[in-house]
Design a protein around this motif. Sequence first.
Motif, PDB file in Angstrom:
ATOM      1  N   ILE A   1      82.933-157.191 132.344  1.00  0.00           N
ATOM      2  CA  ILE A   1      81.863-156.796 133.267  1.00  0.00           C
ATOM      3  C   ILE A   1      82.072-157.449 134.631  1.00  0.00           C
ATOM      4  O   ILE A   1      81.960-156.792 135.684  1.00  0.00           O
ATOM      5  N   ARG A   2      82.398-158.720 134.637  1.00  0.00           N
ATOM      6  CA  ARG A   2      82.619-159.413 135.917  1.00  0.00           C
ATOM      7  C   ARG A   2      83.842-158.860 136.637  1.00  0.00           C
ATOM      8  O   ARG A   2      83.850-158.774 137.874  1.00  0.00           O
ATOM      9  N   SER A   3      84.846-158.444 135.875  1.00  0.00           N
ATOM     10  CA  SER A   3      86.017-157.849 136.503  1.00  0.00           C
ATOM     11  C   SER A   3      85.669-156.503 137.142  1.00  0.00           C
ATOM     12  O   SER A   3      86.131-156.189 138.247  1.00  0.00           O
TER      13      SER A   3
ATOM     14  N   LYS B   1      85.542-152.014 143.936  1.00  0.00           N
ATOM     15  CA  LYS B   1      84.750-151.306 144.925  1.00  0.00           C
ATOM     16  C   LYS B   1      83.845-150.257 144.283  1.00  0.00           C
ATOM     17  O   LYS B   1      82.715-150.024 144.737  1.00  0.00           O
ATOM     18  N   SER B   2      84.343-149.615 143.226  1.00  0.00           N
ATOM     19  CA  SER B   2      83.551-148.574 142.565  1.00  0.00           C
ATOM     20  C   SER B   2      82.412-149.144 141.739  1.00  0.00           C
ATOM     21  O   SER B   2      81.423-148.460 141.468  1.00  0.00           O
ATOM     22  N   GLY B   3      82.531-150.404 141.329  1.00  0.00           N
ATOM     23  CA  GLY B   3      81.467-151.039 140.577  1.00  0.00           C
ATOM     24  C   GLY B   3      81.621-150.897 139.071  1.00  0.00           C
ATOM     25  O   GLY B   3      82.725-150.655 138.546  1.00  0.00           O
ATOM     26  N   LEU B   4      80.511-151.019 138.373  1.00  0.00           N
ATOM     27  CA  LEU B   4      80.489-151.053 136.915  1.00  0.00           C
ATOM     28  C   LEU B   4      80.599-149.635 136.349  1.00  0.00           C
ATOM     29  O   LEU B   4      79.957-148.697 136.829  1.00  0.00           O
ATOM     30  N   ARG B   5      81.408-149.477 135.307  1.00  0.00           N
ATOM     31  CA  ARG B   5      81.526-148.190 134.626  1.00  0.00           C
ATOM     32  C   ARG B   5      80.410-148.070 133.588  1.00  0.00           C
ATOM     33  O   ARG B   5      80.260-148.940 132.729  1.00  0.00           O
ATOM     34  N   LEU B   6      79.677-146.974 133.651  1.00  0.00           N
ATOM     35  CA  LEU B   6      78.539-146.763 132.757  1.00  0.00           C
ATOM     36  C   LEU B   6      78.676-145.428 132.035  1.00  0.00           C
ATOM     37  O   LEU B   6      79.279-144.486 132.546  1.00  0.00           O
ATOM     38  N   LYS B   7      78.081-145.379 130.851  1.00  0.00           N
ATOM     39  CA  LYS B   7      78.023-144.142 130.072  1.00  0.00           C
ATOM     40  C   LYS B   7      76.643-144.027 129.449  1.00  0.00           C
ATOM     41  O   LYS B   7      76.122-144.985 128.876  1.00  0.00           O
ATOM     42  N   ILE B   8      76.062-142.825 129.557  1.00  0.00           N
ATOM     43  CA  ILE B   8      74.746-142.553 128.992  1.00  0.00           C
ATOM     44  C   ILE B   8      74.922-141.680 127.755  1.00  0.00           C
ATOM     45  O   ILE B   8      75.615-140.655 127.796  1.00  0.00           O
ATOM     46  N   ILE B   9      74.291-142.080 126.640  1.00  0.00           N
ATOM     47  CA  ILE B   9      74.368-141.347 125.376  1.00  0.00           C
ATOM     48  C   ILE B   9      72.959-140.967 124.945  1.00  0.00           C
ATOM     49  O   ILE B   9      72.072-141.825 124.883  1.00  0.00           O
TER      50      ILE B   9
END
Length: 281
Positions: free
Chosen positions: A188-190, A195-203
């Motif tokens: 998460i810290r990486s 620049k794009s930020g955190l990768r998220l997925k909605i289920i």
Amino acid sequence: MAGDTSYTPSKPTTTTTVKQPQQPPPPPNKSNPNLNRHPYRPNPIYNRHNTNRRSYFCIFCFWLILIIILILFLATITGCILYLMYRPHRPIFTISSLKISQFNLTTTSDDTSHLSTNFNLTLSTKNTNKKVVFYYDPFAITCVTVDTQIANGSVTDSLASGPNNITIIRSALYSSSMLLDTTTVNQIRSDLKKKSGLRLKIILDTEARVKIESIKSKKVGIRIECEGIHSLIPKGVTAAVAGGKSNRTTAAAPVAVAANVVDAKCIVDLRIKIWKWTFSS
């Protein structure tokens, strides 16, 4: 007459044959009578009642299998006819917006990390069919990053999506002091440094049924997975307040950050459950 020699006929010699007494033939060899006999095999006793029961059972199984095949055949034909008549399409889900108002990741002195989050999700579902209505049960919603759940929520109301209609769904997702492992925290810290930020997925998980004219189907489980979401996290805003001879610093409420959902794509999968197994399509 002188000089005549008379011959006296001799008696014929007879040969006497002595008949030997005939010996009786030797008695036949007496063998074990049990060796020439066939082994005793009792004749099987057939129970006509059991034979009839087996015959009836075979006939019953034959007709049962035949009826099942006919039912499946008729159901297949009916499904093909309905598909050709109405051309039903799966619903389309789209992420409208995702705002992050809280994302607190803290690590204590004993190297344990906890996460508290707060998300506001808005999505829409579109029914492109002309004569098909979708009925949805309540939704269970999960937000995932690095294959780890970081927020959960739900939609408690049932929904109906009519023909050529767009339905808006809103939900709040949150977590409180969720314990994370070291690998997840480092990932998460990486991602936050990018620049794009955190990768998220909605289920989203729910059950739905379809209505075509006056025909209603049974409930079928569906799963909607939306990927391609990226976001930064909100940061606290500090303000200096002067009061008398001393200065003190207070932290203002963090400003919500809107995630980038332009590239988000949602895939709808049917989840058919048969006994203990679940099949996706």
